[in-house]
Design an enzyme around this catalytic site. Sequence first.
Site, PDB file in Angstrom:
ATOM      1  N   GLU A 329      14.708  -6.516  19.800  1.00 43.60           N
ATOM      2  CA  GLU A 329      13.334  -5.684  20.171  1.00 43.60           C
ATOM      3  C   GLU A 329      12.029  -6.525  20.764  1.00 43.60           C
ATOM      4  OE1 GLU A 329      13.512  -3.521  15.486  1.00 43.60           O
ATOM      5  OE2 GLU A 329      13.456  -5.700  15.301  1.00 43.60           O
TER       6      GLU A 329
HETATM    7  C1  ACM Z   1      17.215  -7.127  14.108  1.00 46.40           C
HETATM    8  O1  ACM Z   1      17.210  -6.367  13.081  1.00 46.40           O
HETATM    9  N1  ACM Z   1      16.345  -6.683  14.839  1.00 46.40           N
HETATM   10  C2  ACM Z   1      18.213  -7.956  14.795  1.00 46.40           C
END
Ligand code: ACM
Length: 515
Positions: A329
């Site tokens: 992310e």
């Molecule tokens: C995640 O759940 N951002 C790896």
Amino acid sequence: MRYIILIFLVFLVGCIPEKPLVKTSLEDTIFLPQPNEVSIEEYGFLFDNRTVLYSGTSPEIRDIANEFRALITKNTSFPFALSENITSRNNAVLFEIVNADSIPNSEGYILEVIPERVSLQASKPEGLYRGMQTLIQMLPDDFINYGASLDSLVLPGTIIKDAPSYEYRGMMLDVARHFIAVDDLKKVIDDIATYKINKLHLHLSDDQGWRIEIKSWPKLTEIGGSTEVGGGTGGFYTQEEYKDIVAYAAAHFIEIIPEIDMPGHTNAALASYPELNCDDKATELYTGMRVGFSSLCVDKERTYQFIEDVVREISALTPGNYFHIGGDESHATSAADYKKFLQKVYPIVKRYRKKIIGWEDISNAGVDSTMIIQHWTSESIATKGLSQGAKVIISPASEMYLDIKYTKDSRIGLTWAGLTEVDKAYSVRPLELFPDVPKDQILGLESPLWSETVTNLDDLQYLAFPRLIGHAEIGWTDEEHLDWQHYKYRLSKHDDRLKYKGINSYTSPLIHQVD
Ligand code: ACM
């Protein structure tokens, strides 16, 4: 003639069994995970005052045997003496290391319970430790309910030949969103070891907190460790505490895998040191639950010095093979910068002789066959990494994220990946997720517990158990033996043990429903 009769009588006395034979049934024994090869013997093993435990001379094996001994002597009056040298294989419990030709898997074991003896064999200490968990599951429930004192103790007759399906069977704890105290972490280690989990991945940094002391960058914990989601006081592990956690886990044959998430999920570090920001201004501490807004400054050399210092200090405290670099992310980093950043970080981690694990997102920056990607949301991105030769750890959010609510009425948890009841958690099948990938490219499975809604040990246990037990079984037990009905039955009989062990687990209506 008299002599002949006498000799005959002495012979007869010699033949009289020392102990009565006890017919047993393995049916009442609940194994979790289910061992791979179980055969039933008609007669079991009866402990008595003369039963001896043999460990050999290795201190590591003695420690394992002593753990079993402590359990027996705590709940019975049998002396159950520990002896290093085998003087008899009768009326004996033997913990033995054997040649790897007979038990090739380092976590594999053979457990034989027959009237003469209990024999536990493995080629490595970790195999004996996993086998001991099976043996402990064969003890009556009262044994786990400490305080019960039993006059007699029989183990059901069986021969078990067992080894894990996958070498990596992990749990992840996010200690960043809410800090988890050392003693709570140790309780989790005690409990997951029971189910033959062998990796504990600690998510040590995120936007909301930095949780491990780095001596060359002290403000990371002074400032970055000072809060958490919701604005509480946070916390961090000193290096001494972290070493203690690593050692405690190692005594349970669990490897600690540290994660420092980068280049995103770094607000706690960016708030601690202005120089890590491109504009040289420290950010504000963050106590919310948003993701994807922070990034280390990719173009500054200081950033890579920072990463090197962190990787060096943590690697020196972590004897295990792996270092997890996160990489998920990173929405505040451009695709080009993301690639540039990771291509500079990989050699740093490799210099400290650690194998790189990253969330599957790192496939977008290029990976190689020495690396491991952790699949969580996108099969196509994971497939990209797999096609470059990386191995994969399976953690699909909709089946394996322990922070997802069981039902819409669950008192805590998130819902972005749907709802995950106990049956759905048990439905993940690694080989079906990536059918074109050979099994040996699948390193194993891991159950992540993100802690946005987890504020204490009770919360943690409620979300983790029993879903983690199902994941542990999928990691250990060969796919052909996985069966929801059988698992459900065993889980329904396992409630008391969870309670006796002080595990505040979720009681699913699915488990107790007859169908
Ligand atoms: C995640 O759940 N951002 C790896």
